[in-house]
Design an enzyme around this catalytic site. Structure first.
Site, PDB file in Angstrom:
ATOM      1  N   TYR A 110       0.999  -1.454   0.317  1.00  0.00           N
ATOM      2  CA  TYR A 110      -0.219  -0.115   0.114  1.00  0.00           C
ATOM      3  C   TYR A 110       1.145   1.085  -0.241  1.00  0.00           C
ATOM      4  O   TYR A 110       1.894   1.354  -0.182  1.00  0.00           O
ATOM      5  CB  TYR A 110      -0.537  -0.206   1.009  1.00  0.00           C
ATOM      6  CG  TYR A 110      -1.875   0.760   1.575  1.00  0.00           C
ATOM      7  CD1 TYR A 110      -2.898   0.877   0.325  1.00  0.00           C
ATOM      8  CD2 TYR A 110      -1.977   1.495   2.002  1.00  0.00           C
ATOM      9  CE1 TYR A 110      -4.065   1.522   0.517  1.00  0.00           C
ATOM     10  CE2 TYR A 110      -3.141   2.680   2.418  1.00  0.00           C
ATOM     11  CZ  TYR A 110      -4.422   2.534   1.651  1.00  0.00           C
ATOM     12  OH  TYR A 110      -5.253   3.662   1.692  1.00  0.00           O
ATOM     13  N   ARG A 163      -6.378   9.930 -10.602  1.00  0.00           N
ATOM     14  CA  ARG A 163      -5.823  10.610  -9.592  1.00  0.00           C
ATOM     15  C   ARG A 163      -5.383   9.029  -8.692  1.00  0.00           C
ATOM     16  O   ARG A 163      -6.095   9.492  -7.731  1.00  0.00           O
ATOM     17  CB  ARG A 163      -6.551  11.307  -9.307  1.00  0.00           C
ATOM     18  CG  ARG A 163      -6.347  12.976  -8.089  1.00  0.00           C
ATOM     19  CD  ARG A 163      -5.896  11.894  -6.677  1.00  0.00           C
ATOM     20  NE  ARG A 163      -6.882  11.689  -5.767  1.00  0.00           N
ATOM     21  CZ  ARG A 163      -7.046  10.472  -5.200  1.00  0.00           C
ATOM     22  NH1 ARG A 163      -5.350   9.543  -5.097  1.00  0.00           N
ATOM     23  NH2 ARG A 163      -7.188  10.562  -4.464  1.00  0.00           N
ATOM     24  N   LYS A 181      -5.150  -1.695  -2.321  1.00  0.00           N
ATOM     25  CA  LYS A 181      -7.120  -1.928  -1.597  1.00  0.00           C
ATOM     26  C   LYS A 181      -7.456  -3.388  -1.189  1.00  0.00           C
ATOM     27  O   LYS A 181      -7.852  -3.283   0.240  1.00  0.00           O
ATOM     28  CB  LYS A 181      -7.984  -0.852  -2.184  1.00  0.00           C
ATOM     29  CG  LYS A 181      -7.524   0.585  -2.264  1.00  0.00           C
ATOM     30  CD  LYS A 181      -7.772   1.661  -1.808  1.00  0.00           C
ATOM     31  CE  LYS A 181      -6.776   3.016  -1.531  1.00  0.00           C
ATOM     32  NZ  LYS A 181      -7.526   3.546  -0.722  1.00  0.00           N
ATOM     33  N   GLU A 252     -12.432   4.424  -6.558  1.00  0.00           N
ATOM     34  CA  GLU A 252     -11.063   4.924  -5.894  1.00  0.00           C
ATOM     35  C   GLU A 252     -10.334   5.678  -7.188  1.00  0.00           C
ATOM     36  O   GLU A 252      -9.871   5.460  -7.713  1.00  0.00           O
ATOM     37  CB  GLU A 252     -10.056   3.151  -5.703  1.00  0.00           C
ATOM     38  CG  GLU A 252      -8.726   3.909  -4.963  1.00  0.00           C
ATOM     39  CD  GLU A 252      -9.124   4.449  -3.684  1.00  0.00           C
ATOM     40  OE1 GLU A 252     -10.687   3.508  -2.816  1.00  0.00           O
ATOM     41  OE2 GLU A 252      -8.209   5.190  -2.835  1.00  0.00           O
ATOM     42  N   ASP A 253      -9.683   6.934  -6.506  1.00  0.00           N
ATOM     43  CA  ASP A 253      -8.740   7.452  -7.466  1.00  0.00           C
ATOM     44  C   ASP A 253      -8.737   8.142  -8.372  1.00  0.00           C
ATOM     45  O   ASP A 253      -8.581   7.604  -9.762  1.00  0.00           O
ATOM     46  CB  ASP A 253      -7.130   6.345  -7.412  1.00  0.00           C
ATOM     47  CG  ASP A 253      -6.972   6.792  -5.927  1.00  0.00           C
ATOM     48  OD1 ASP A 253      -6.784   7.084  -4.666  1.00  0.00           O
ATOM     49  OD2 ASP A 253      -5.620   6.309  -5.586  1.00  0.00           O
ATOM     50  N   ASP A 275     -14.371   6.318  -1.282  1.00  0.00           N
ATOM     51  CA  ASP A 275     -13.183   5.797   0.115  1.00  0.00           C
ATOM     52  C   ASP A 275     -12.341   7.416  -0.291  1.00  0.00           C
ATOM     53  O   ASP A 275     -12.014   7.845   0.566  1.00  0.00           O
ATOM     54  CB  ASP A 275     -12.249   5.295  -0.732  1.00  0.00           C
ATOM     55  CG  ASP A 275     -11.349   4.508  -0.128  1.00  0.00           C
ATOM     56  OD1 ASP A 275     -11.344   4.542   1.620  1.00  0.00           O
ATOM     57  OD2 ASP A 275      -9.939   3.709  -0.296  1.00  0.00           O
ATOM     58  N   ASP A 276     -12.099   8.253  -1.164  1.00  0.00           N
ATOM     59  CA  ASP A 276     -11.548   9.378  -1.257  1.00  0.00           C
ATOM     60  C   ASP A 276     -12.048  10.655  -1.105  1.00  0.00           C
ATOM     61  O   ASP A 276     -11.158  11.231  -0.354  1.00  0.00           O
ATOM     62  CB  ASP A 276     -10.677   9.601  -2.591  1.00  0.00           C
ATOM     63  CG  ASP A 276      -9.450   8.624  -3.180  1.00  0.00           C
ATOM     64  OD1 ASP A 276      -8.790   8.434  -2.657  1.00  0.00           O
ATOM     65  OD2 ASP A 276     -10.099   7.651  -3.759  1.00  0.00           O
ATOM     66  N   ASN A 425      -0.032  11.336   0.005  1.00  0.00           N
ATOM     67  CA  ASN A 425       0.223  10.569  -0.096  1.00  0.00           C
ATOM     68  C   ASN A 425       0.294  10.303  -2.022  1.00  0.00           C
ATOM     69  O   ASN A 425       0.646  10.916  -2.218  1.00  0.00           O
ATOM     70  CB  ASN A 425      -0.964   9.326  -0.663  1.00  0.00           C
ATOM     71  CG  ASN A 425      -1.151   8.859   0.593  1.00  0.00           C
ATOM     72  OD1 ASN A 425      -0.458   9.115   1.481  1.00  0.00           O
ATOM     73  ND2 ASN A 425      -2.203   8.844   1.198  1.00  0.00           N
TER      74      ASN A 425
END
Ligand SMILES: NC(=O)C1=CN([C@@H]2O[C@H](COP(=O)(O)OP(=O)(O)OC[C@H]3O[C@@H](n4cnc5c(N)ncnc54)[C@H](OP(=O)(O)O)[C@@H]3O)[C@@H](O)[C@H]2O)C=CC1
Ligand SMILES: CC(=O)C(=O)O
Ligand SMILES: [Mg+2]
Length: 570
Positions: A110, A163, A181, A252-253, A275-276, A425
């Site tokens: 991760y 992203r 994830k 996600e992302d 999630d973000d 991150n």
């Protein structure tokens, strides 16, 4: 064709897999391969004789052997490559290794190492994992989802790679994130690896480095936008509903121009969350709840500056506003304490660049009219710290070192314990390292970062930062929603999750400045989060009705521990 099915012997009650694969096919299937742990009977009945070496080893030996090899790898990227290769050979050995050494393994599978890996995925990838959906194959989506051959899918993590962490558009090289994830859903949440599916909507990339790279393995076209993009997302979601009607979908992302739209469009149509936006909002709220206990303060005693008003910034700000209102503040009073900054500076209500999700967080023009500014025009971070006097700083911009010494020192002037969350991150994108915060605040800052950082000695004291990352939330939220058979994920469930996490932080940890539980306890955290989410689903009439004890038992029963199940030839 399915290669195995889960069975229970009606005579003995023994759980086993009825396995249809044989020989090499079986050894090549990471869901089934036991490597040196196949029993004598399994070797005979499944066509493995001669294909495996003589020794029969218990799982623990295979894991310690793998751990030794892991420790010999010269750097973190090599460790990542080793772990993914192990996952490609045998999921059980991989997950046993990861769960036995969580603190060491999570930063590899991760953030931050997964970020390094995604930057060069097309060069380092050995095997493909999960499903890649492109404009060229979307019209065969039913075939694609049938090709998976998993007996059941309960959990899907999907990205379109726009992203990836703070690294920008990595196209389908970003698939490392859903894969990582999923690893945490299993290792931290206890979901079974056979029911989790990483998905990449590979709709192209606008990253010139990838478009020019002859080895780039993704769909080599500029990123699809507009109606055709939306058709792909819609077709995918509808296919998920047809094939896996009970599955939870985690967004996600994505890029911020699509993330909010996808969430709004689908949050009531399919069990799903982003999630973000929501996961990060919830984890940050949990950390803030603990920070208030440490400071013996209330949300309404603090003032907030959130920098980077995209997905994470919006999720965090909305939760802070909700916490302020829960303490009795009115809309306007709450808004006046939360200063949100994006590229154009402080968000103010009459700003023509204001994006729709940012509106509830924009300052009233009158509230900032008499501020003394460095220069007319853009209201920057220093203007906000000098005039708005925030006591809490949150950075989610992916801009390395954005929180300068001057900004941190200004904040330290107005509060004894500045709260600084530099959440971007991977590590290289962090707005301020814990060391920078402590140096600027004379060791007083309560610090959280998105990726892990080591402790530091300051004037004879050991200072520790928390890793404020949505990994504290999503595995438990997913598990709880699935156990509860929830029909959707609500703000109430996420709030219950935040409370459960914060309550787990012990007074000893608080005394060290920690605002979240230790990472080693992530499995216990996920269990508590899952129970809290399932309870809240029941309270909201959106999940199974079970008393608390039954519900906790159901959560515990749903959590898989890595082990080998006996096989019988089918
Ligand atoms: N710790 C955790 O659990 C999580 C951490 N993150 C991290 O947070 C970062 C952002 O993620 P996310 O919110 O999803 O990304 P988004 O792209 O949705 O949002 C980032 C926002 O920051 C703005 N921004 C960029 N530079 C500046 C600057 N110098 N000053 C003010 N605003 C700026 C961007 O503006 P514009 O669009 O105009 O460029 C954008 O609005 C990433 O590094 C990600 O890894 C994200 C989720 C979870
Ligand atoms: C942690 C996470 O989800 C991110 O950085 O995007
Ligand atoms: Mg993310």
């Amino acid at each position: 064709m399915k290669t195995f099915a889960f069975k229970i012997d009606p005579m003995t009650g023994e759980e086993y897999y009825e396995v249809y694969a044989r020989g090499r096919q079986l050894l090549n299937d990471p869901h089934l391969n036991k490597a040196a742990s196949f029993s004598k009977e399994e070797r005979l009945s499944l066509g493995l004789e001669g294909l495996v070496r003589s020794a029969i080893m218990p799982l623990e030996h295979q894991v310690s052997r793998a751990y030794e090899a892991f420790n010999h790898k010269p750097d973190d990227l090599e460790k990542y490559i080793f772990l993914v290769a192990l996952q490609d050979r045998s999921e059980v050995i991989f997950y046993k290794l990861v769960t036995d050494h969580l603190k060491e393994m999570v930063p590899i599978v991760y953030t931050p190492t997964v970020g390094t890996a995604c930057l060069q995925m097309s060069s380092i990838q050995r095997r493909f994992r999960g499903v890649y959906i492109t404009p060229e194959n979307i019209d065969h989506i039913d075939d694609l989802l049938r090709n998976i051959t998993l007996p059941q899918v309960n959990l899907i993590v999907v990205t379109d790679g726009e992203r990836i962490l703070g690294l920008g558009d990595l196209g389908s090289d970003g698939m490392g994130i859903p894969v990582g994830k999923v690893s945490l859903y299993v290792a931290a949440g206890g979901l079974h690896p056979h029911v989790c599916l990483p998905v990449c909507l590979d709709v192209g990339t606008n990253n010139p480095r990838l478009l020019d790279d002859p080895y780039y393995l993704g769909y080599r076209q500029p990123r699809l936008r507009g109606a055709e993009y939306e058709r792909i997302v819609e077709t995918f979601v509808m296919a998920v509903k047809r094939h896996f009607p009970d599955a939870l979908l985690q967004w996600e992302d994505f890029g911020k121009s699509t993330a909010f739209k996808n969430l709004e469009r689908y949050r009531d149509r399919i069990l799903s969350f982003n999630d973000d936006i929501q996961g990060t909002g919830s984890t940050s709220l949990a950390a803030l709840m603990t920070a208030m206990r440490i400071k013996k303060s209330r949300f309404s005693d603090e003032r907030y500056m959130i920098v980077g008003m995209g997905q994470a910034g919006t999720g965090i700000s909305l939760n802070i506003l909700a916490a302020l209102k829960a303490e009795g503040l009115g809309d306007e009073e709450a808004r006046a304490r939360v200063f949100c900054i994006d590229m154009q500076g402080l968000l103010v209500e009459d700003d023509p660049l204001l994006e729709e999700p940012q509106r509830p967080m924009a300052q009233r023009r009158a509230a900032v009219a008499d501020w003394k500014l460095d220069a007319p025009g853009k209201i920057g971070m220093l203007d906000v710290v000098r005039n708005g006097r925030p006591t809490v700083l949150v950075g989610v911009t992916a801009q390395t070192g954005l929180f300068s010494e001057a900004i941190l020192q200004e904040v330290a002037k107005v509060t004894d314990r500045p709260i600084v969350f530099a959440l971007s991150n991977p590590t290289s994108k962090c707005e301020a390292t814990p060391e920078q915060v402590w140096k600027a605040t004379d060791g007083k800052g309560l610090v959280a970062c998105g990726s892990p950082f080591p402790p530091m000695e300051w004037k004879g004291k050991v200072l520790r930062s928390s890793q404020c990352n949505n990994m504290y939330i999503f595995p438990g939220v997913g598990l709880g929603a699935l156990v509860a058979k929830a029909s959707k994920i609500t703000d109430g469930m996420l709030l219950a999750a935040s409370r459960a996490i914060s309550e787990m932080v012990t007074p000893e940890q608080e005394a060290q400045g920690l605002m979240l539980p230790e990472m080693e306890d992530i499995r216990k955290v996920s269990t508590a989060v899952a129970a809290a989410v399932a309870r809240q689903a029941r309270e909201e009439g959106l999940g199974r009705i079970m008393d608390d004890a039954t519900l906790e038992e159901a959560v515990a029963r749903a959590q898989w521990e890595p082990h080998f199940t006996p096989y019988r030839a089918g």
